[in-house]
Design a protein around this motif. Structure first.
Motif, PDB file in Angstrom:
ATOM      1  N   GLY A 140       0.838  -1.214   0.000  1.00 34.68           N
ATOM      2  CA  GLY A 140       0.000   0.000   0.000  1.00 34.68           C
ATOM      3  C   GLY A 140       0.865   1.252   0.000  1.00 34.68           C
ATOM      4  N   LEU A 141       1.912   1.257   0.837  1.00 31.62           N
ATOM      5  CA  LEU A 141       2.775   2.440   0.915  1.00 31.62           C
ATOM      6  C   LEU A 141       3.562   2.622  -0.383  1.00 31.62           C
ATOM      7  CD1 LEU A 141       4.053   1.995   4.588  1.00 31.62           C
ATOM      8  CD2 LEU A 141       2.368   3.652   3.784  1.00 31.62           C
ATOM      9  N   LYS A 142       4.060   1.491  -0.931  1.00 30.20           N
ATOM     10  CA  LYS A 142       4.866   1.584  -2.153  1.00 30.20           C
ATOM     11  C   LYS A 142       4.012   1.991  -3.355  1.00 30.20           C
ATOM     12  CE  LYS A 142       8.431  -1.767  -0.915  1.00 30.20           C
ATOM     13  NZ  LYS A 142       8.816  -3.169  -1.046  1.00 30.20           N
ATOM     14  N   LEU A 156       4.391   8.218  -0.250  1.00 31.17           N
ATOM     15  CA  LEU A 156       4.414   7.376   0.953  1.00 31.17           C
ATOM     16  C   LEU A 156       5.603   6.424   0.935  1.00 31.17           C
ATOM     17  CD1 LEU A 156       0.603   6.504   0.951  1.00 31.17           C
ATOM     18  CD2 LEU A 156       1.746   8.095   2.498  1.00 31.17           C
ATOM     19  N   ALA A 157       5.997   6.038  -0.271  1.00 33.67           N
ATOM     20  CA  ALA A 157       7.070   5.045  -0.395  1.00 33.67           C
ATOM     21  C   ALA A 157       8.350   5.529   0.284  1.00 33.67           C
ATOM     22  CB  ALA A 157       7.326   4.735  -1.866  1.00 33.67           C
ATOM     23  N   VAL A 158       8.581   6.851   0.281  1.00 32.83           N
ATOM     24  CA  VAL A 158       9.826   7.362   0.876  1.00 32.83           C
ATOM     25  C   VAL A 158       9.896   7.106   2.382  1.00 32.83           C
ATOM     26  CG1 VAL A 158      10.259   9.139  -0.876  1.00 32.83           C
ATOM     27  CG2 VAL A 158       8.833   9.680   1.120  1.00 32.83           C
ATOM     28  N   ASP A 175       1.215   4.449  12.699  1.00 32.53           N
ATOM     29  CA  ASP A 175       2.150   5.572  12.495  1.00 32.53           C
ATOM     30  C   ASP A 175       2.356   5.813  10.997  1.00 32.53           C
ATOM     31  OD1 ASP A 175       2.471   5.855  15.169  1.00 32.53           O
ATOM     32  OD2 ASP A 175       4.448   4.887  15.286  1.00 32.53           O
ATOM     33  N   LEU A 176       2.483   4.733  10.240  1.00 32.65           N
ATOM     34  CA  LEU A 176       2.775   4.877   8.806  1.00 32.65           C
ATOM     35  C   LEU A 176       1.538   5.319   8.017  1.00 32.65           C
ATOM     36  CD1 LEU A 176       5.138   1.802   8.390  1.00 32.65           C
ATOM     37  CD2 LEU A 176       5.770   4.223   8.291  1.00 32.65           C
ATOM     38  N   VAL A 177       0.395   4.692   8.272  1.00 30.21           N
ATOM     39  CA  VAL A 177      -0.794   5.063   7.478  1.00 30.21           C
ATOM     40  C   VAL A 177      -1.329   6.438   7.887  1.00 30.21           C
ATOM     41  CG1 VAL A 177      -1.447   2.674   6.982  1.00 30.21           C
ATOM     42  CG2 VAL A 177      -2.510   3.863   8.926  1.00 30.21           C
ATOM     43  N   GLY A 178      -0.811   6.963   8.998  1.00 32.03           N
ATOM     44  CA  GLY A 178      -1.167   8.330   9.384  1.00 32.03           C
ATOM     45  C   GLY A 178      -0.720   9.349   8.348  1.00 32.03           C
ATOM     46  N   HIS A 179       0.203   8.949   7.456  1.00 28.88           N
ATOM     47  CA  HIS A 179       0.691   9.856   6.404  1.00 28.88           C
ATOM     48  C   HIS A 179      -0.175   9.804   5.144  1.00 28.88           C
ATOM     49  CE1 HIS A 179       4.517  10.831   8.447  1.00 28.88           C
ATOM     50  NE2 HIS A 179       4.367   9.631   8.972  1.00 28.88           N
ATOM     51  N   VAL A 180      -1.134   8.894   5.100  1.00 29.58           N
ATOM     52  CA  VAL A 180      -2.006   8.787   3.910  1.00 29.58           C
ATOM     53  C   VAL A 180      -2.922  10.013   3.867  1.00 29.58           C
ATOM     54  CG1 VAL A 180      -3.850   7.418   2.824  1.00 29.58           C
ATOM     55  CG2 VAL A 180      -1.924   6.253   3.954  1.00 29.58           C
TER      56      VAL A 180
END
Ligand SMILES: Cc1cc2nc3c(=O)[nH]c(=O)nc-3n(C[C@H](O)[C@H](O)[C@H](O)COP(=O)(O)OP(=O)(O)OC[C@H]3O[C@@H](n4cnc5c(N)ncnc54)[C@H](O)[C@@H]3O)c2cc1C
Length: 402
Positions: A274-276, A281-283, A345-350
């Motif tokens: 999902g992030l890639k 988000l990938a960064v 923490d990561l999906v908070g950037h979506v």
């Protein structure tokens, strides 16, 4: 009862590798896209959809693996159970709607039920014609079940039940309750307990749903006011309720939902995919601290896989898991809670501009994070597992634990 197979070769005649291939290809061909949590087509399945899907899985040989054929099972071993669970964990399908029946009520009926009870209940659990809930916890009896007060007293050849249960998952949709009651006094502690299979349609039962932090109404308070059941509803002998309850809890902690580490790994892959799928988000994945945390989660998942596989080998060799179920319960719940924290923490950037897949993954992990808060509570809290490990596995003296 014989299962009508949906495959040409009988499951019993399949070698483990063939069975694995059967499970994998059947799931790939049959799980609808909208029931895959990592698909942009995903939508929460209605109860009827989950029931019908799980009944199909059973007919395909992917549920009831170890149950005897005479009770509707497939007559296989824990080895095939593990194989199926690994394949189930590899696809992000919804959690089972009938797990209390299949994983708690079924095994306990098999252990302490009469032949009539086994014939009546077990096949209908696998076909999901009957759904079950587990009525153990009470407002004043959770970790310490010896404090439970719901009373069963002899009545006209049967039993009269009065009391209250709480946190009863799936009570609103259940046909039966696996109910733990007290026949003696509260001072009897673990003695004087009795377990029942109580039809939820019995007059005097009232279900009051409770909404949880994730917005779902998955559990309830259940009130029993002068509920009369025949003696045939009794599971096991009076006074043996505690032994039966301990068996249920050790099954709950040790062997149920064996797919967990494989499921966590699938979730982790979905998170990364999902992030890639979105360059902005990938960064995030280039950050050394994030990579460290991902590495830790992966290590924990691998350790958990080893624990599950080792436990299956021991059980196949005839060992009892006993208190070691607490190690499994402690480890999977803490591991998944840490993973869900990283994911949040990561999906908070979506953002609304992010890719569709990233949005789907954000929704999945937001819900997963909230539910993970409960994972260190249900089936016995982390503190209680630590207590059991200290006392029963490490044999630490009680004063050292202070
Ligand atoms: C999502 C979810 C689903 C559930 N589904 C069901 C269900 O279907 N059926 C059912 O019967 N129950 C169910 N439960 C209830 C669950 O089993 C209890 O919440 C759990 O056993 C803890 O009991 P309690 O909530 O009464 O907390 P308590 O036992 O009151 O504990 C409160 C706190 O004290 C700590 N504590 C308690 N005793 C000790 C000790 N000896 N040493 C150290 N610390 C201690 C606990 O760890 C906890 O932090 C569910 C709970 C959740 C969250």
């Amino acid at each position: 009862m014989t299962v009508q197979p949906v495959f040409t070769k009988s499951l019993q005649a399949m070698a483990p590798a063939e069975y694995r291939l059967h499970a994998r290809s059947w799931l790939a061909a049959n799980l609808p896209a909208h029931m895959r949590a990592d698909s942009t087509d995903w939508r929460a399945p209605a109860l009827e959809e989950s029931v019908s899907w799980e009944a199909r899985m059973y007919r395909a040989g992917l549920a009831g693996m170890t149950w005897p054929v005479e009770y509707g099972g497939h007559g296989l071993t824990l080895r095939e159970h593990l194989i199926a669970n690994k394949e189930i964990g590899a696809v992000m399908m919804p959690e089972s709607a009938g797990s209390v029946g299949k994983e708690l009520a079924g095994p306990i009926i098999m252990a302490v039920g009469t032949e009539d009870q086994k014939q009546a209940f077990l096949p209908r659990i696998l076909t999901l014609e009957d759904m079950w809930c587990q009525g153990f916890s009470e407002p004043d009896a959770g970790s310490d079940l010896a404090r439970l007060r719901t009373r069963a007293v002899p009545h006209d050849g049967g039993w009269r039940i009065n009391g209250q249960k709480i946190w009863t998952s799936g009570a609103s949709k259940a046909d039966y309750c696996l109910l733990l009651t007290r026949t003696g006094t509260i001072e009897d502690r673990h003695k004087g307990m009795l377990m029942f299979a109580v039809p939820m349609s019995t007059p005097g039962i009232r279900v009051v749903p409770i909404k949880s932090i994730d917005g779902k109404v998955s559990f309830a308070e259940v009130f029993f006011d002068d509920v009369i059941v025949p003696d045939e509803a009794r599971l096991g002998a009076p006074d043996e309720g505690w032994d039966a309850a301990i068996r249920v809890l050790s099954i709950e902690r040790a062997t149920n939902r064996m797919y967990r580490p494989w499921r966590f790994e699938t979730e982790l892959r979905a998170l990364l995919r999902g992030l890639k799928s979105d360059p902005e988000l990938a960064v995030l994945l280039d950050d050394g601290a994030v990579r460290d945390r991902i590495g830790q989660v992966l290590g924990q998942i691998d350790a958990l896989k080893g624990f599950v596989e080792g436990s299956v080998e021991q059980l196949l060799d005839g060992a009892q898991i006993g208190a070691r179920g607490s190690l499994s319960k402690l480890y999977w719940s803490e591991c998944h809670q840490a993973f869900a924290g990283l994911a949040l923490d990561l999906v908070g950037h979506v953002t609304p501009r992010s890719s569709g897949l990233a949005q789907r993954i954000r929704d999945h992990f937001t819900t997963a994070y909230l539910f993970a808060r409960a994972e260190t509570i249900y089936a016995g809290t982390t503190e209680v597992q630590l207590d059991i490990i200290a006392q029963r596995i490490l044999k630490l003296p009680k004063d050292l634990q202070k």
